[in-house]
Design a protein around this motif. Structure first.
Motif, PDB file in Angstrom:
ATOM      1  N   PHE A   1       0.816  -1.213   0.000  1.00 42.16           N
ATOM      2  CA  PHE A   1       0.000   0.000   0.000  1.00 42.16           C
ATOM      3  C   PHE A   1       0.855   1.270   0.000  1.00 42.16           C
ATOM      4  CE2 PHE A   1      -2.822  -3.189   1.896  1.00 42.16           C
ATOM      5  CZ  PHE A   1      -3.922  -3.061   1.066  1.00 42.16           C
ATOM      6  N   GLY A   2       2.150   1.128   0.295  1.00 40.60           N
ATOM      7  CA  GLY A   2       3.058   2.262   0.257  1.00 40.60           C
ATOM      8  C   GLY A   2       2.603   3.414   1.133  1.00 40.60           C
ATOM      9  N   SER A   3       2.671   4.620   0.585  1.00 44.73           N
ATOM     10  CA  SER A   3       2.290   5.817   1.345  1.00 44.73           C
ATOM     11  C   SER A   3       0.792   5.869   1.618  1.00 44.73           C
ATOM     12  CB  SER A   3       2.722   7.075   0.580  1.00 44.73           C
ATOM     13  OG  SER A   3       2.101   7.110  -0.698  1.00 44.73           O
ATOM     14  N   GLY A   4       0.024   5.005   0.934  1.00 42.49           N
ATOM     15  CA  GLY A   4      -1.419   4.968   1.140  1.00 42.49           C
ATOM     16  C   GLY A   4      -1.830   4.161   2.355  1.00 42.49           C
ATOM     17  N   CYS A   5      -0.885   3.484   2.984  1.00 44.12           N
ATOM     18  CA  CYS A   5      -1.192   2.681   4.162  1.00 44.12           C
ATOM     19  C   CYS A   5      -1.493   3.598   5.348  1.00 44.12           C
ATOM     20  CB  CYS A   5      -0.018   1.755   4.500  1.00 44.12           C
ATOM     21  SG  CYS A   5      -0.342   0.659   5.904  1.00 44.12           S
ATOM     22  N   LYS A   6      -2.540   3.268   6.083  1.00 40.10           N
ATOM     23  CA  LYS A   6      -2.953   4.087   7.220  1.00 40.10           C
ATOM     24  C   LYS A   6      -2.237   3.707   8.506  1.00 40.10           C
ATOM     25  CE  LYS A   6      -7.602   4.851   5.352  1.00 40.10           C
ATOM     26  NZ  LYS A   6      -9.063   4.691   5.586  1.00 40.10           N
ATOM     27  N   ASN A   7      -1.435   2.644   8.456  1.00 37.04           N
ATOM     28  CA  ASN A   7      -0.739   2.180   9.655  1.00 37.04           C
ATOM     29  C   ASN A   7       0.704   2.692   9.705  1.00 37.04           C
ATOM     30  OD1 ASN A   7      -2.990   0.677  10.579  1.00 37.04           O
ATOM     31  ND2 ASN A   7      -2.473  -0.959   9.131  1.00 37.04           N
ATOM     32  N   ALA A   8       1.353   2.484  10.830  1.00 37.90           N
ATOM     33  CA  ALA A   8       2.701   3.008  11.053  1.00 37.90           C
ATOM     34  C   ALA A   8       3.762   2.140  10.379  1.00 37.90           C
ATOM     35  CB  ALA A   8       2.984   3.095  12.548  1.00 37.90           C
ATOM     36  N   HIS A   9       4.615   2.781   9.590  1.00 34.93           N
ATOM     37  CA  HIS A   9       5.734   2.103   8.941  1.00 34.93           C
ATOM     38  C   HIS A   9       7.021   2.463   9.680  1.00 34.93           C
ATOM     39  CE1 HIS A   9       3.701   1.376   4.753  1.00 34.93           C
ATOM     40  NE2 HIS A   9       3.106   0.757   5.755  1.00 34.93           N
ATOM     41  N   SER A  10       7.229   1.790  10.786  1.00 39.10           N
ATOM     42  CA  SER A  10       8.443   1.985  11.578  1.00 39.10           C
ATOM     43  C   SER A  10       8.670   0.728  12.397  1.00 39.10           C
ATOM     44  CB  SER A  10       8.317   3.210  12.497  1.00 39.10           C
ATOM     45  OG  SER A  10       7.210   3.088  13.371  1.00 39.10           O
ATOM     46  N   CYS A  11       9.816   0.657  13.033  1.00 39.02           N
ATOM     47  CA  CYS A  11      10.163  -0.529  13.810  1.00 39.02           C
ATOM     48  C   CYS A  11       9.618  -0.407  15.228  1.00 39.02           C
ATOM     49  CB  CYS A  11      11.690  -0.689  13.842  1.00 39.02           C
ATOM     50  SG  CYS A  11      12.251  -2.099  14.840  1.00 39.02           S
ATOM     51  N   SER A  12       8.884  -1.395  15.650  1.00 37.85           N
ATOM     52  CA  SER A  12       8.302  -1.377  16.996  1.00 37.85           C
ATOM     53  C   SER A  12       9.336  -1.708  18.078  1.00 37.85           C
ATOM     54  CB  SER A  12       7.137  -2.373  17.078  1.00 37.85           C
ATOM     55  OG  SER A  12       7.533  -3.658  16.655  1.00 37.85           O
TER      56      SER A  12
END
Length: 266
Positions: free
Chosen positions: A239-250
């Motif tokens: 989904f790339g930049s369209g993803c509503k979730n967090a793209h980072s390391c937990s």
């Protein structure tokens, strides 16, 4: 031009009764065979709920991508016809998740996830198919990975099957991540909801479990968003930049990778 045979009567009645239907029963070949044989309609009770009698499930995990997509479309249409927009919307969401799993984890993992989730939905009508169930995906991925480890030689059973757009086995990266490490603390042997750690392997406070999430293992980032499972697994999301979730390391907070690729993992 070839006409597509109508949905067989017993399959149509299965949709009406909200029974589990193997998508192999919706392929053009299956429809044509049922039409020629004039198959009847009856049902049996199984451990997975009410199921149409005689629907062959032996090869449902081997269905090709093309046949599955066509069957999914038919299932959406018949579900909308008998059960309305809400159940259709949930099924559409589930189908999109399955396709995404096919891209990230392999088609066989996607099929295990699909069957598992639809069986559960038909056995328990309160089960919501919409969205990704992280625990179910982990189970499906581990099941395929375990079977692959027990088969030292490549199988030729799918030699003549229709081509798929996705790999048929889980990617090594996904298997290593999902079966071994907790995305909450980075330690092996458990999932986030069972994690009792206070700090991550990177020395950071552990992320909170997400409230209101479909999966009990979903994690919440500091900004309130849920951590994206695809990003956590593969450091990639379709989904790339369209993803509503967090793209980072937990685990460490870095935005260049997900928890599954973090070097701080135990």
């Amino acid at each position: 031009m070839h006409c597509i045979a109508a949905v067989p009567p017993k399959v149509e009645e299965a949709f009406k009764a909200y029974c589990y239907i193997p998508y192999t029963a919706l392929t053009h070949a299956a429809r044509s065979k049922a039409h020629l044989r004039g198959e009847d309609s009856s049902f049996v009770f199984t451990s997975d709920g009410l199921t149409a009698k005689g629907l062959d499930r032996s090869n449902e995990l081997s269905i090709s991508t093309v046949d599955w997509i066509a069957a999914a479309k038919t299932a959406e249409e018949r579900t909308a016809h008998y059960w309305g927009a809400d159940r259709e919307s949930a099924l559409v969401s589930h189908h999109l998740v399955v396709l995404d799993i096919g891209r990230t984890h392999g088609w066989l993992v996607a099929m295990h996830y699909d069957v598992q989730q639809r069986e559960l939905a038909h056995a328990n009508h309160e089960h919501n198919l919409a969205g990704l169930d992280v625990a179910a995906l982990t189970i499906a991925n581990n099941k395929v990975a375990s079977a692959a480890l027990q088969s030292p030689h490549p199988t030729l059973s799918n030699k003549r099957s229709a081509p798929s757009d996705f790999p048929t086995s889980p990617r090594k990266k996904s298997h290593t991540v999902n079966s071994s490490h907790c995305f909450r603390c980075g330690a092996p042997g458990h999932l986030p909801a069972d994690c009792t750690a206070d700090t991550t392997a990177a020395g950071k406070p552990v992320a909170s479990l997400a409230t209101g999430a479909r999966s009990k293992h979903a994690l919440a980032a500091s900004n309130g968003k849920h951590f994206c499972f695809n990003w956590a697994s593969n450091s990639n999301c379709s989904f790339g930049s369209g993803c509503k979730n967090a793209h980072s390391c937990s685990l460490c907070g870095d935005t260049s990778h997900g928890a599954g690729s973090c070097k701080s993992r135990a």
